[in-house]
Scaffold this motif. Structure first.
Motif, PDB file in Angstrom:
ATOM      1  N   LYS B  40      24.198  95.269  70.478  1.00  0.00           N
ATOM      2  CA  LYS B  40      24.528  93.841  70.423  1.00  0.00           C
ATOM      3  C   LYS B  40      25.832  93.544  71.151  1.00  0.00           C
ATOM      4  O   LYS B  40      25.888  92.671  72.010  1.00  0.00           O
ATOM      5  N   SER B  41      26.875  94.283  70.790  1.00  0.00           N
ATOM      6  CA  SER B  41      28.176  94.009  71.419  1.00  0.00           C
ATOM      7  C   SER B  41      28.118  94.273  72.912  1.00  0.00           C
ATOM      8  O   SER B  41      28.677  93.503  73.708  1.00  0.00           O
ATOM      9  N   THR B  42      27.435  95.335  73.293  1.00  0.00           N
ATOM     10  CA  THR B  42      27.333  95.658  74.717  1.00  0.00           C
ATOM     11  C   THR B  42      26.638  94.526  75.471  1.00  0.00           C
ATOM     12  O   THR B  42      27.074  94.122  76.551  1.00  0.00           O
ATOM     13  N   PHE B 151      29.333  84.533  69.258  1.00  0.00           N
ATOM     14  CA  PHE B 151      30.160  85.167  68.230  1.00  0.00           C
ATOM     15  C   PHE B 151      29.593  86.531  67.879  1.00  0.00           C
ATOM     16  O   PHE B 151      28.426  86.642  67.508  1.00  0.00           O
ATOM     17  N   ASP B 152      30.415  87.555  67.961  1.00  0.00           N
ATOM     18  CA  ASP B 152      29.980  88.897  67.583  1.00  0.00           C
ATOM     19  C   ASP B 152      30.430  89.182  66.153  1.00  0.00           C
ATOM     20  O   ASP B 152      31.621  89.333  65.894  1.00  0.00           O
ATOM     21  N   GLU B 153      29.507  89.214  65.252  1.00  0.00           N
ATOM     22  CA  GLU B 153      29.761  89.484  63.839  1.00  0.00           C
ATOM     23  C   GLU B 153      30.950  88.682  63.276  1.00  0.00           C
ATOM     24  O   GLU B 153      31.930  89.254  62.805  1.00  0.00           O
ATOM     25  N   PRO B 154      30.845  87.350  63.313  1.00  0.00           N
ATOM     26  CA  PRO B 154      31.985  86.535  62.879  1.00  0.00           C
ATOM     27  C   PRO B 154      32.211  86.574  61.377  1.00  0.00           C
ATOM     28  O   PRO B 154      33.281  86.195  60.912  1.00  0.00           O
TER      29      PRO B 154
HETATM   30 MG   LIG Z   1      29.060  95.518  67.723  1.00  0.00          MG
END
Ligand SMILES: [Mg+2]
Ligand SMILES: Nc1ncnc2c1ncn2[C@@H]1O[C@H](COP(=O)(O)OP(=O)(O)OP(=O)(O)O)[C@@H](O)[C@H]1O
Lengths: 267, 306
Positions: B40-42, B151-154
């Motif tokens: 996901k983050s990538t 938003f990444d894991e807000p």
């Molecule tokens: Mg991540």
């Protein structure tokens, strides 16, 4: 709680690259002066340059055979030699702290055109180091002049010459530091490399007595800087020193830029 | 609008993102769901031009993010809230952001208020809690009123109030017609906020549908039943064609069924029931099932494509 101002914006606005660069420079300026390290290194450079100037002036005044009308500018050249390292460290940390803290992620989110970010950061940091170096060099001479009054002089033409030299040396050194910072992405590695190239290797290599080592030392940026500032390096001329300094600065900047533009942000 | 096409990222031997394609539509909260390490983050970093894709593209409003002159006016993003210089104050951090995109200074104060940073804005980020850093990141993302939010894991690190606040914020942003992409590894979290889900596992797309559709797809319930006569009940269940197994002496687990069916059967068999529950399959479990399906679907390739 405020609500968002309006309905989502409409157009993809096109802004000229010049304007984007100007904004990036303004942001870099704020970045630079909103961290403590900048102030500390600037203070260190100021203490060294003004301190050496004052001491040299007091010594001249207390001399049994006081100098009559020597220019005070000589002290600027001497004090710039150690003080440049504080300014180079300032520049280097301004670049690498973004990698140490992860700040490069928001930086690239806000300025995703990487060449723009690179140019802005280089202009602001090199400009700051150079201007600070020149002002402090002038301060150093004035401090000596004041402390030794009325023994020393402050001739304008020689002053311009000395300050010009300090500007060249600092601009080249700071550009080297910017390039190394973006290339190595690491404060410790960058500081060690700058120190080796600008001070230790030029000083140590000739001591071994091997000819190739002495010749190697002649093409290091620190040798160029020392010759321009102090003028005591055999085998160097003003031209060769300038060329060596410029070549290192340009090379480091090119490598640092290439790494920033080509590689992933910070992984 | 975000368009991801054939996005792939390889780190040496690791295929972090594998030929991913999906769209993120305006006016909806799109949940980007996947277990830890799914990519996901990538994927988000590639959308934001931070990492260079091995192949494929990610476009925001039809253009690569890295080409934008005023990115904050188009895309607001919060990736890693820890990625900030700790020596700067929150306000100065936002000021730097504002300068980069020519945003008026008053927006900084509005964003501080909007994100609920309050007086912390004047303090150095060094002293912020994780929740404060999340709020700072959200303030930066909202600074220029962008149409797209990533938003990444807000939710990470927020207390209950903070979680509620984020949910409300995401909802409001989507209702205003913005494109909202928010990642999480918790289905339970996303099912409350997301209209659509893009589910990935091991870098590959598993599902791209509305939240309802996906929940129904995962909906094979398991039932746990505790009884003093587990032997007869197990035999009876299996005779009726249920997949059931013994958890321990007094407890059975029955797949793909409901509490009613198991309860009725127990009643018919006159077996005393002490406890009866439906358990939603855990998401991690479902992922593993889905991912292995996915691999088989593509022709029984080995786990990693090398
Ligand atoms: Mg991540
Ligand atoms: N710089 C890197 N070098 C090597 N592998 C990496 C690198 N960055 C990420 N990975 C790998 O890529 C995969 C995807 O990582 P990513 O951080 O995108 O996952 P994620 O879905 O965000 O997980 P999480 O829920 O834990 O945040 C992981 O297997 C990770 O180990």
């Amino acid at each position: 709680m405020t609500t968002l101002t309006a309905a989502p914006g409409t157009s993809t606005r096109d802004t000229s690259t010049g304007r984007v660069l100007a904004r990036a420079c303004a942001a870099e300026w704020t970045r630079l002066w909103t961290v403590k390290a900048t102030w500390w290194f600037l203070a260190a450079a100021a203490v060294v340059m003004l301190g050496i100037g004052t001491i040299a002036g007091l010594e001249a005044a207390g001399d049994a055979d006081p100098p009559q009308g020597d220019p005070a500018w000589a002290v600027s050249r001497i004090s710039a030699m150690p003080a440049q390292f504080a300014l180079l460290a300032l520049v280097l940390l301004a670049v690498t702290s973004d990698y140490a803290t992860g700040g490069i992620v928001p930086a690239l989110q806000w300025t995703p055109r990487r060449t723009v970010l690179f140019v802005a950061r280089a202009l602001v940091t090199v400009g700051t180091a150079t201007v600070a170096g020149v002002l402090l060099a002038a301060g150093s001479a004035v401090a000596a002049f004041t402390a030794a009054r009325p023994l020393l002089r402050l001739p304008v033409d020689e002053g311009l010459d000395v300050l010009g030299t300090v500007a060249v040396v600092l601009a080249a050194g700071a550009a080297l530091a910017v390039g190394l910072g973006f290339l190595l992405r690491n404060a410790a590695g960058g500081l060690v490399t700058v120190f080796l190239l600008m001070l230790l290797l030029p000083l140590l290599l000739p001591q071994f007595g091997y000819e190739w080592m002495t010749e190697l030392a002649l093409v290091l940026p620190g040798t160029g800087a020392a010759h321009l500032l102090l003028g005591e390096v055999p085998g160097m001329t003003t031209t060769s020193s300038s060329v060596v300094l410029a070549a290192w600065a340009v090379g480091a900047v090119a490598l640092g830029w290439a790494r920033l533009v080509r590689d992933d942000a910070n992984r | 609008m975000i368009e991801v096409r054939g996005l792939t990222k390889r780190y040496g031997d690791v295929l972090a993102v594998d030929d991913l394609s999906f769209d993120v539509q305006p006016g909806k909260v799109t949940g980007f769901l996947g277990p830890n390490g799914a990519g996901k983050s990538t994927t988000m970093r590639m959308m934001l031009g931070l990492d260079r894709p091995t192949s494929g593209t990610a476009l925001v409003n039809g253009r690569p993010f890295a080409a934008l002159a005023e990115p904050l006016r188009e895309v607001g993003a919060l990736l890693d809230p820890g990625s900030v210089h700790p020596g700067r104050s929150g306000r100065n951090h936002l000021r730097v952001a504002a300068r980069t995109n020519g945003i008026p200074e008053r927006r900084v104060e509005q964003a501080i208020e909007l994100a609920g940073l309050g007086s912390a804005a004047g303090r150095r980020i060094k002293g912020y809690s994780l929740g404060m850093r999340q709020r700072l990141g959200i303030a930066a993302a909202l600074l220029a009123d962008p149409r797209i939010l990533v938003f990444d894991e807000p939710i990470n690190g927020l207390d209950l109030d903070g979680v509620r606040w984020i949910r409300g914020l995401l909802r409001r942003l989507a209702d205003e017609g913005r494109t909202v992409l928010v990642s999480s590894h918790l289905l339970s979290e996303m099912q409350q906020t997301a209209d659509r889900l893009v589910v990935i596992g091991r870098g590959r797309l598993i599902a791209d549908a509305t939240t309802d559709e996906i929940l129904r797809g995962l909906g094979n319930l398991q039932v746990r039943v505790r009884t003093s006569e587990s032997g007869p009940l197990l035999a009876g269940l299996q005779a009726k064609g249920f997949t059931a197994q013994r958890v321990d002496d007094n407890e059975l687990q029955v797949d793909d069924t409901t509490a009613e069916q198991v309860g009725d059967l127990a009643h018919a068999l006159q077996v005393p029931v002490h406890h009866l529950t439906e358990v939603q399959q855990s998401l991690e479990h479902a992922y593993i099932a889905l991912t292995s399906d996915h691999v088989e679907y593509h022709g029984g390739r080995p786990e990693e494509t090398r």
